[in-house]
Design an enzyme around this catalytic site. Structure first.
Site, short mmCIF file in Angstrom:
data_model
loop_
_atom_site.label_atom_id
_atom_site.label_comp_id
_atom_site.label_asym_id
_atom_site.label_seq_id
_atom_site.Cartn_x
_atom_site.Cartn_y
_atom_site.Cartn_z
N LYS A 14 -16.02 28.38 24.13
CA LYS A 14 -17.41 27.97 24.35
C LYS A 14 -17.78 27.93 25.82
O LYS A 14 -18.78 28.51 26.24
CB LYS A 14 -17.61 26.62 23.67
CG LYS A 14 -18.95 25.95 23.87
CD LYS A 14 -19.03 24.68 23.06
CE LYS A 14 -17.80 23.82 23.19
NZ LYS A 14 -17.52 23.37 24.57
N LYS A 40 -13.55 16.70 29.06
CA LYS A 40 -12.62 17.39 29.96
C LYS A 40 -13.29 17.77 31.27
O LYS A 40 -12.62 18.02 32.28
CB LYS A 40 -12.05 18.65 29.30
CG LYS A 40 -11.21 18.40 28.06
CD LYS A 40 -10.41 19.62 27.66
CE LYS A 40 -11.26 20.86 27.44
NZ LYS A 40 -12.24 20.73 26.35
N ASP A 127 -16.42 19.39 17.89
CA ASP A 127 -15.47 18.92 16.87
C ASP A 127 -16.01 17.71 16.13
O ASP A 127 -15.77 17.53 14.94
CB ASP A 127 -14.13 18.57 17.54
CG ASP A 127 -13.42 19.79 18.07
OD1 ASP A 127 -12.57 20.33 17.36
OD2 ASP A 127 -13.75 20.23 19.18
#
Length: 255
Positions: A14, A40, A127
């Site tokens: 992505k 992240k 997710d």
């Protein structure tokens, strides 16, 4: 100003895709802002030759109301404006809080007025589509949501959850689903499964990207593929995808 949220399962490519699309849009003469919405905080790293951006959440935790706009925002390849929302220490706090804080602070500090982007790209981990991670879908933020997936079962499952979240918000004036992007992993029935996902949510597969070793080679150099290999066929695939995304968004605005 066109505002686009790109969602997908972690590890699906992505951020690499969004960064190359940002570079492709910039090549067309557009002012682009990319906002990384992943704990992240590495969404924009290829645009900045491996150099990270201090996250909005870290700045807020350190300085509260004394944080300044220029501390949050850096520029990258082709002057793409780079922002990273950030997230909490692993195991502590809600990751979605970084997204909420970042978007609120960008608005409060006048980022959009100062930089006047033609396109804003939100790069969002898909997710889990909890309240914080669904923030870019909300009214006033993204206009369209695009989902990146391969034909792998877990990626398809995550894509379906994201599409369901968009569908659940459709009566609130939130972002609508712009389409599905196939990032190939060359698994069995890949195109068929991704087409089925699109059909299930009454949308289209608006673009596809081949699995290319050049993408990894560019990443090893800390660069987008468009910078490292601008004359490659893969670079043209990203350029084509950028045009298709823009086309979907512009058609929506004309309706």
């Amino acid at each position: 100003m066109i505002k686009i949220a790109v969602y997908g399962k972690g590890g699906i490519g992505k951020s690499t895709t969004v960064s190359n699309v940002a570079a492709a849009l910039s090549e067309q003469g557009m002012k682009v802002m990319q906002i990384g919405c992943d704990p992240k905080a590495d969404s924009t790293i290829l645009l900045r030759h491996g150099e990270s951006v201090t996250t909005v959440l870290n700045l807020y935790n350190q300085k509260k109301q004394n944080m300044k706009l220029e501390e949050m925002i850096k520029t990258g390849y082709r002057n793409v404006v780079c922002v990273e929302a950030g997230g909490p220490t692993p195991g502590l706090g809600c990751a979605g809080r970084g997204i909420i804080t970042a978007l609120e602070k960008l608005g409060e500090l006048g980022a959009y007025e100062k930089y006047q982007p033609d396109v804003i790209l939100y790069d969002v981990l898909g997710d889990v589509v909890c309240g914080g991670f669904s923030m870019p879908m909300r009214k006033g933020y993204a206009d369209k949501v695009f989902i990146i997936t391969s034909g792998e079962n877990m990626a398809i499952h995550a894509g379906a959850n994201i599409a369901m979240a968009v569908d659940n918000f459709k009566n609130r004036g939130y972002a609508s689903l712009g389409g599905i992007i196939l990032n190939r992993r060359n698994v069995p029935r890949e195109e068929e499964k991704v087409k089925e996902l699109a059909d299930d949510f009454h949308t289209e597969v608006i673009g596809s990207l081949d699995h290319s070793e050049l993408v990894l080679k560019a990443e090893e150099q800390g660069k987008t593929l468009l910078e490292a290999y601008p004359d490659s066929e893969m670079a043209d695939e990203y350029r084509k995808l950028a045009k298709e995304i823009l086309k979907v968004c512009q058609e929506e605005k004309e309706c």
